[in-house]
Design a protein around this motif. Structure first.
Motif, mmCIF file in Angstrom:
data_model
loop_
_atom_site.group_PDB
_atom_site.id
_atom_site.type_symbol
_atom_site.label_atom_id
_atom_site.label_comp_id
_atom_site.label_asym_id
_atom_site.label_seq_id
_atom_site.Cartn_x
_atom_site.Cartn_y
_atom_site.Cartn_z
ATOM 1 N N UNK A 1 0.838 -1.207 0.000
ATOM 2 C CA UNK A 1 0.000 0.000 0.000
ATOM 3 C C UNK A 1 0.866 1.247 0.000
ATOM 4 N N UNK A 2 1.949 1.226 0.742
ATOM 5 C CA UNK A 2 2.759 2.432 0.791
ATOM 6 C C UNK A 2 3.452 2.642 -0.548
ATOM 7 N N UNK A 3 3.645 1.531 -1.275
ATOM 8 C CA UNK A 3 4.287 1.676 -2.573
ATOM 9 C C UNK A 3 3.326 2.337 -3.547
ATOM 10 N N UNK A 4 2.114 1.844 -3.610
ATOM 11 C CA UNK A 4 1.196 2.431 -4.583
ATOM 12 C C UNK A 4 -0.236 2.001 -4.329
ATOM 13 N N UNK A 5 -1.020 2.850 -3.695
ATOM 14 C CA UNK A 5 -2.421 2.487 -3.459
ATOM 15 C C UNK A 5 -3.162 2.276 -4.764
ATOM 16 N N UNK A 6 -2.650 2.879 -5.840
ATOM 17 C CA UNK A 6 -3.360 2.748 -7.109
ATOM 18 C C UNK A 6 -3.196 1.372 -7.720
ATOM 19 N N UNK B 1 -4.453 -1.273 -6.336
ATOM 20 C CA UNK B 1 -5.680 -2.008 -6.069
ATOM 21 C C UNK B 1 -6.613 -1.808 -7.264
#
Lengths: 194, 305
Positions: free
Chosen positions: A161-166, A168
């Motif tokens: 998630x910290x890498x890239x919430x986008x 998901x």
């Protein structure tokens, strides 16, 4: 030892230290690049795995289209997970369904959340192959260990998630419109099938 | 005789001055009304065509809400409504508010929350909805108040929002993310500064696809050069989503619309929607990025083949 030899030794030593330093710097950079690449590679791997799992879910789903839905509802099995919803709740949920070319594109989870536990919601969404969207449903009732497991989100994976919430693939609080757009809609989920 | 007259007078006065006892709505009545509202909402969006705006759909939704639901939301009779029906009214109100940004519907929602609170039966879900509604309404202090009042509830943190000097909320405005200061900054936008404004969302795969296609095409890049990218107004204000997007897409830096209703001519907030402007006014719009893209329409809008 002559002065010349000392100077030569110093020069060689200096040369080695420079080479050593640059090697160290290079290796550090390599580690840093590798870390970035691993992070990006890790994300890509997760994405691919997620996509494969969704494709498997879809393949196993009994309802892939509006026609499938009509057929299913007309012959609803006694043990259908849909039967755990109240009559009005089921009507509202089914009316909210929108199908795309690749299955269920968006749905309202308002009644699912109001009337079912997380694992019950998971079983309902499995009918459509979108059970992985369950973890996006904020406030879903968690009572049993099965409920808890179902709500374990991909972004609980360290670093994801910290890498890239986008990363998901589903979009919560949005619905799919048929013209290649998403639109804000409370308690809807726009799935990756949109 | 005098005694009877007094009794009669008392009865007359009490019938005139006492509280009007509204009839308690039948439980299934509210459930049916909510179902009808939801059907109409779903129908309205299904009918929104690719070239038409979803604006009319949202006006319809407000109309349906006031026809089917509003009558139950009177403070005078809400106390007599069952807990389950009260929760249905709450759901109807929050869903209709989010779709319409109608403040009267928000007021109804707040009546429901207050009653749930009064009865001591407001759920975590209800508070989540309340925070969402306040954030969408840009009432950030109210949202923060709910979060602070319910520390045990799982509620999203409210990011800091600062207002620039001379900020006018009744004119087009955005919330831009300041990464260094770790806060959103509310600032007005002069529409005359832009030829193209793009409504998008980092989590919308149509937007993502559009950005990939644009980035790989020089002509599309030139068309979108200098465009303002904006997220629609909703109740989510998660800085990590915008910050992450902006870090990875320096050519498509996104901000969040402050109040959608204050953007004249912007009738469609589906993502992505491309608004071409002339002298600060919307000239035309192109909606969506289906599979196969919409490059031709985008280039054609700029007279490029």
């Amino acid at each position: 030892m002559t002065k010349l030899k000392v100077k030569a030794l110093l020069a060689v030593g200096f040369a080695f230290s420079v080479v050593g330093a640059s090697s160290y710097a290079a290796s550090t950079q390599t580690v840093s690049n590798t870390t970035q690449q691993s992070s990006s590679g890790f994300q890509q791997e997760l994405l691919s795995r997620n996509k494969l799992e969704r494709e498997r879910d879809y393949a196993a789903a009994p309802i892939k289209s509006q026609a499938d839905l009509i057929w299913y509802v007309g012959r609803m099995p006694a043990n259908s997970p849909l039967k755990q919803l109240s009559g009005q709740g089921r009507a509202r949920f089914l009316n909210s369904l929108m199908f795309g070319d690749h299955g269920l594109a968006s749905f309202s989870y308002a009644d699912l959340r109001a009337e079912l536990t997380a694992s019950q919601i998971y079983r309902v969404l499995s009918l459509f192959g979108v059970q992985r969207s369950t973890s996006l449903i904020k406030g879903a009732l968690v009572i049993t260990p099965e409920d808890k497991a179902v709500m374990a989100v991909p972004d609980n994976v360290p670093g994801l998630k910290s890498a890239s919430p986008s990363l998901l693939p589903d979009h919560e609080s949005y619905r799919c419109l048929s013209r290649g757009t998403c639109e804000s809609a409370y308690t809807y989920i726009c799935t990756s099938n949109c | 005789m005098k005694f009877l007259a007094l009794i009669f007078a008392f009865l007359c006065i009490s019938s005139l001055c006492g509280p009007v006892q509204a009839s308690t709505p039948n439980g299934s009545e509210i459930n049916s009304a909510y179902t009808l509202l939801r059907q109409k909402i779903d129908q309205s969006f299904a009918n929104a065509s690719s070239d038409a705006s979803s604006g009319p759909a949202r006006v319809q939704i407000a109309d349906y809400y006031f026809r089917f639901i509003h009558k139950y939301q009177q403070e005078s009779n809400i106390k007599s409504i069952s807990a389950s029906d009260l929760d249905l009214l709450r759901r109807a109100a929050i869903e209709a508010y989010v779709d319409t940004n109608n403040r009267k519907i928000l007021d109804d929602f707040l009546i429901d929350i207050r009653e749930l609170d009064r009865r001591g039966i407001a759920s975590e879900r209800a508070y989540q909805d309340e925070v969402y509604a306040f954030v969408q309404a840009r009432m950030f202090e109210n949202a923060q108040g709910i979060v602070a009042a319910h520390p045990k509830a799982v509620l999203p943190p409210i990011p800091k929002v600062s207002i620039t000097n001379g900020f006018n909320p009744d004119a087009p405005a955005i919330l831009s993310w300041n990464k260094d200061a770790n806060k959103f900054v509310a600032q007005n936008v002069n529409l005359k500064d832009y030829k193209l404004i793009i409504v998008g969302h980092p989590l919308c795969h149509f937007t993502q696809r559009a950005v990939v296609d644009i980035s790989e095409d020089d002509k599309l890049m030139s068309v979108t050069q200098g465009a303002l990218w904006i997220l629609p107004q909703d109740g989510n204000l998660d800085p990590s989503i915008i910050s992450d997007w902006n870090t990875h897409h320096p050519n498509q830096i996104m901000s969040v619309v402050y109040l959608a209703a204050k953007w004249p001519g912007f009738n469609n907030w589906g993502t992505p929607t491309f608004y071409f402007l002339k002298d600060g006014k919307v000239d035309r719009s192109i909606v969506g990025w289906p599979s196969g893209g919409n490059a031709k329409a985008l280039l054609s809008a700029r007279g490029i083949r």
